[in-house]
Design a protein around this motif. Structure first.
Motif, PDB file in Angstrom:
ATOM      1  N   GLU A 185       0.710  -1.130  -0.043  1.00  0.00           N
ATOM      2  CA  GLU A 185      -0.028  -0.076  -0.113  1.00  0.00           C
ATOM      3  C   GLU A 185       0.844   1.105   0.049  1.00  0.00           C
ATOM      4  O   GLU A 185       0.332   2.224  -0.506  1.00  0.00           O
ATOM      5  CB  GLU A 185      -1.129   0.060   1.017  1.00  0.00           C
ATOM      6  N   ASN A 186       2.313   1.262   0.501  1.00  0.00           N
ATOM      7  CA  ASN A 186       2.848   2.500   0.575  1.00  0.00           C
ATOM      8  C   ASN A 186       4.105   2.478  -0.245  1.00  0.00           C
ATOM      9  O   ASN A 186       4.697   3.473  -0.577  1.00  0.00           O
ATOM     10  CB  ASN A 186       3.368   2.284   1.983  1.00  0.00           C
ATOM     11  N   LEU A 187       4.194   1.547  -0.872  1.00  0.00           N
ATOM     12  CA  LEU A 187       5.314   1.480  -2.209  1.00  0.00           C
ATOM     13  C   LEU A 187       5.056   2.310  -3.354  1.00  0.00           C
ATOM     14  O   LEU A 187       3.909   2.660  -3.784  1.00  0.00           O
ATOM     15  CB  LEU A 187       5.439   0.139  -2.666  1.00  0.00           C
ATOM     16  N   GLY A 188       5.966   3.079  -3.729  1.00  0.00           N
ATOM     17  CA  GLY A 188       6.043   4.157  -4.545  1.00  0.00           C
ATOM     18  C   GLY A 188       5.677   3.804  -6.030  1.00  0.00           C
ATOM     19  O   GLY A 188       5.157   4.212  -6.983  1.00  0.00           O
ATOM     20  N   SER A 189       6.208   2.525  -6.147  1.00  0.00           N
ATOM     21  CA  SER A 189       6.257   1.905  -7.451  1.00  0.00           C
ATOM     22  C   SER A 189       4.899   1.686  -8.087  1.00  0.00           C
ATOM     23  O   SER A 189       3.987   1.344  -7.394  1.00  0.00           O
ATOM     24  CB  SER A 189       6.649   0.542  -7.467  1.00  0.00           C
ATOM     25  N   ALA A 190       4.538   1.784  -9.559  1.00  0.00           N
ATOM     26  CA  ALA A 190       3.253   1.693 -10.260  1.00  0.00           C
ATOM     27  C   ALA A 190       3.127   0.346 -10.400  1.00  0.00           C
ATOM     28  O   ALA A 190       1.986  -0.156 -10.722  1.00  0.00           O
ATOM     29  CB  ALA A 190       3.317   2.480 -11.504  1.00  0.00           C
ATOM     30  N   VAL A 191       4.253  -0.629 -10.428  1.00  0.00           N
ATOM     31  CA  VAL A 191       4.062  -1.883 -10.668  1.00  0.00           C
ATOM     32  C   VAL A 191       4.356  -2.816  -9.542  1.00  0.00           C
ATOM     33  O   VAL A 191       5.539  -2.939  -8.926  1.00  0.00           O
ATOM     34  CB  VAL A 191       5.002  -2.214 -11.938  1.00  0.00           C
ATOM     35  N   LYS A 192       3.319  -3.375  -8.810  1.00  0.00           N
ATOM     36  CA  LYS A 192       3.595  -3.989  -7.685  1.00  0.00           C
ATOM     37  C   LYS A 192       2.455  -4.874  -7.405  1.00  0.00           C
ATOM     38  O   LYS A 192       1.162  -4.650  -7.779  1.00  0.00           O
ATOM     39  CB  LYS A 192       3.499  -3.214  -6.401  1.00  0.00           C
ATOM     40  N   SER A 193       2.775  -6.093  -6.577  1.00  0.00           N
ATOM     41  CA  SER A 193       1.626  -6.954  -6.424  1.00  0.00           C
ATOM     42  C   SER A 193       2.006  -7.735  -5.349  1.00  0.00           C
ATOM     43  O   SER A 193       3.138  -8.099  -4.949  1.00  0.00           O
ATOM     44  CB  SER A 193       1.484  -7.824  -7.715  1.00  0.00           C
ATOM     45  N   LEU A 194       0.742  -8.376  -4.657  1.00  0.00           N
ATOM     46  CA  LEU A 194       1.046  -9.136  -3.258  1.00  0.00           C
ATOM     47  C   LEU A 194       0.673 -10.573  -3.737  1.00  0.00           C
ATOM     48  O   LEU A 194      -0.667 -10.535  -3.915  1.00  0.00           O
ATOM     49  CB  LEU A 194       0.522  -8.358  -2.366  1.00  0.00           C
ATOM     50  N   SER A 195       1.199 -11.598  -3.401  1.00  0.00           N
ATOM     51  CA  SER A 195       0.389 -12.975  -3.612  1.00  0.00           C
ATOM     52  C   SER A 195       0.484 -13.455  -2.321  1.00  0.00           C
ATOM     53  O   SER A 195       1.692 -13.608  -1.732  1.00  0.00           O
ATOM     54  CB  SER A 195       1.434 -13.718  -4.599  1.00  0.00           C
ATOM     55  N   TRP A 196      -0.496 -14.270  -1.857  1.00  0.00           N
ATOM     56  CA  TRP A 196      -0.861 -14.795  -0.490  1.00  0.00           C
ATOM     57  C   TRP A 196      -0.521 -16.286  -0.924  1.00  0.00           C
ATOM     58  O   TRP A 196      -1.034 -16.794  -1.693  1.00  0.00           O
ATOM     59  CB  TRP A 196      -1.999 -14.631  -0.031  1.00  0.00           C
ATOM     60  N   LEU A 197       0.028 -17.090   0.147  1.00  0.00           N
ATOM     61  CA  LEU A 197       0.254 -18.559   0.210  1.00  0.00           C
ATOM     62  C   LEU A 197      -0.600 -19.084   1.340  1.00  0.00           C
ATOM     63  O   LEU A 197      -0.663 -18.374   2.367  1.00  0.00           O
ATOM     64  CB  LEU A 197       1.802 -19.160   0.408  1.00  0.00           C
ATOM     65  N   GLU A 198      -1.381 -20.000   0.888  1.00  0.00           N
ATOM     66  CA  GLU A 198      -2.239 -20.630   2.077  1.00  0.00           C
ATOM     67  C   GLU A 198      -1.899 -21.761   3.309  1.00  0.00           C
ATOM     68  O   GLU A 198      -2.303 -21.865   4.051  1.00  0.00           O
ATOM     69  CB  GLU A 198      -3.614 -21.116   1.398  1.00  0.00           C
ATOM     70  N   GLN A 199      -0.498 -22.303   2.828  1.00  0.00           N
ATOM     71  CA  GLN A 199      -0.276 -23.285   3.438  1.00  0.00           C
ATOM     72  C   GLN A 199       1.197 -23.391   4.287  1.00  0.00           C
ATOM     73  O   GLN A 199       1.412 -23.964   5.102  1.00  0.00           O
ATOM     74  CB  GLN A 199      -0.109 -24.826   2.358  1.00  0.00           C
ATOM     75  N   SER A 200       1.867 -22.601   3.768  1.00  0.00           N
ATOM     76  CA  SER A 200       3.487 -22.379   4.110  1.00  0.00           C
ATOM     77  C   SER A 200       3.569 -21.915   5.418  1.00  0.00           C
ATOM     78  O   SER A 200       2.644 -20.711   5.869  1.00  0.00           O
ATOM     79  CB  SER A 200       4.218 -21.777   3.049  1.00  0.00           C
ATOM     80  N   ASP A 201       4.691 -21.954   6.004  1.00  0.00           N
ATOM     81  CA  ASP A 201       5.171 -21.001   7.180  1.00  0.00           C
ATOM     82  C   ASP A 201       6.137 -20.060   6.568  1.00  0.00           C
ATOM     83  O   ASP A 201       6.174 -19.814   5.418  1.00  0.00           O
ATOM     84  CB  ASP A 201       5.819 -22.003   8.490  1.00  0.00           C
ATOM     85  N   HIS A 202       7.017 -19.448   7.534  1.00  0.00           N
ATOM     86  CA  HIS A 202       7.749 -18.374   7.067  1.00  0.00           C
ATOM     87  C   HIS A 202       8.601 -18.770   6.067  1.00  0.00           C
ATOM     88  O   HIS A 202       8.849 -17.829   5.177  1.00  0.00           O
ATOM     89  CB  HIS A 202       8.407 -17.864   8.551  1.00  0.00           C
ATOM     90  N   ILE A 203       9.446 -19.582   6.066  1.00  0.00           N
ATOM     91  CA  ILE A 203      10.416 -19.877   5.083  1.00  0.00           C
ATOM     92  C   ILE A 203       9.843 -20.757   3.787  1.00  0.00           C
ATOM     93  O   ILE A 203      10.120 -21.756   3.529  1.00  0.00           O
ATOM     94  CB  ILE A 203      11.717 -20.819   5.875  1.00  0.00           C
ATOM     95  N   ILE A 204       9.259 -19.569   3.015  1.00  0.00           N
ATOM     96  CA  ILE A 204       8.582 -20.223   1.978  1.00  0.00           C
ATOM     97  C   ILE A 204       9.491 -20.847   0.755  1.00  0.00           C
ATOM     98  O   ILE A 204       8.866 -21.547   0.038  1.00  0.00           O
ATOM     99  CB  ILE A 204       7.598 -18.903   1.367  1.00  0.00           C
ATOM    100  N   PRO A 205      10.741 -20.545   0.738  1.00  0.00           N
ATOM    101  CA  PRO A 205      11.465 -21.333  -0.291  1.00  0.00           C
ATOM    102  C   PRO A 205      11.767 -22.500  -0.114  1.00  0.00           C
ATOM    103  O   PRO A 205      12.305 -23.386  -1.211  1.00  0.00           O
ATOM    104  CB  PRO A 205      12.860 -20.377  -0.348  1.00  0.00           C
ATOM    105  N   LEU A 206      11.495 -23.134   0.972  1.00  0.00           N
ATOM    106  CA  LEU A 206      11.714 -24.451   1.404  1.00  0.00           C
ATOM    107  C   LEU A 206      10.253 -25.223   1.891  1.00  0.00           C
ATOM    108  O   LEU A 206      10.345 -26.484   1.891  1.00  0.00           O
ATOM    109  CB  LEU A 206      12.552 -24.466   2.519  1.00  0.00           C
TER     110      LEU A 206
END
Length: 226
Positions: A185-206
């Protein structure tokens, strides 16, 4: 981050991973270090890459997101990817006060706290990571230093014009998921997106949805660079 790096490399991207000062030695207790030391290493790496490559993208995880955002306020970063960005420690109902209140009060008297388990819901991956990770503690001086960086980054978010992808697990047990919303919401970029994960905990690359993370990051970098 190694598995993510391999995935991006297989897509034809040049990848370099770094270890921050204070996070780069095989010792059981995390040494004290500061965000200024981490950022100096990030900046040195970035400047070195800019001598060899026309475009440099930053992919950060947790505290690494803050360092990437801080870099992007001053230097041209082609794209930003923020994985589980850290703006606040997760507040559990039984804490009474927010964790940061303890960090800057009783935490001043304690050097470190134990790390009980890695926040990964994929049990096989968690067991494999536990075997190779060497830190068994969190250094509280380092955590307090991160809090200082958080304040800097939050106030500077409108200055960041870099195309940004944010990926955040809803069930994160380490950081507050609303931090990802605040950044978007506060980022100045015109190109930004937020993707939610439903199953994972913090360390999402693993974790359980790591293949989705790899695909989203790879696709975003390919599209944004065209």
């Amino acid at each position: 981050m190694e598995l993510l790096g391999r995935s991006l490399y297989q897509r034809g991207l040049t990848v370099q991973g770094i270890n921050y000062p204070g996070h780069d030695r095989p010792v059981s207790k995390m040494p004290a270090s500061t965000w200024e030391q981490w950022y100096a290493h990030v900046l040195d790496t970035y400047l070195s890459l800019r001598q060899r490559y026309r475009q440099v993208t930053v992919v950060g995880f947790s505290t690494g997101c803050l360092l990437g955002l801080h870099l992007a306020t001053t230097y041209p970063v082609q794209q930003l990817v923020l994985l589980s960005p850290y703006l606040a420690i997760k507040h559990q109902w039984y804490y009474l006060f927010r964790p940061e209140a303890y960090l800057f009060s009783l935490g001043q008297l304690i050097e470190d706290v134990p790390r009980f388990h890695l926040p990964i819901r994929d049990r096989s991956m968690q067991a494999a990571a536990e075997q190779v990770i060497f830190y068994k503690t969190f250094n509280l001086k380092a955590v307090r230093s991160t809090s200082q960086l958080i304040q800097k980054v939050k106030s500077a978010l409108p200055q960041v014009q870099t195309p940004t992808l944010i990926i955040q697990p809803r069930r994160d047990s380490v950081v507050e998921p609303w931090g990802a919303v605040f950044i978007q919401e506060n980022l100045g970029s015109a190109v930004k997106s937020l993707s939610w994960l439903e199953q994972s905990d913090h360390i999402i690359p693993l974790d359980l949805e790591r293949e989705s993370v790899f695909e989203q990051v790879g696709t975003f970098l390919e599209i944004a660079s065209n």
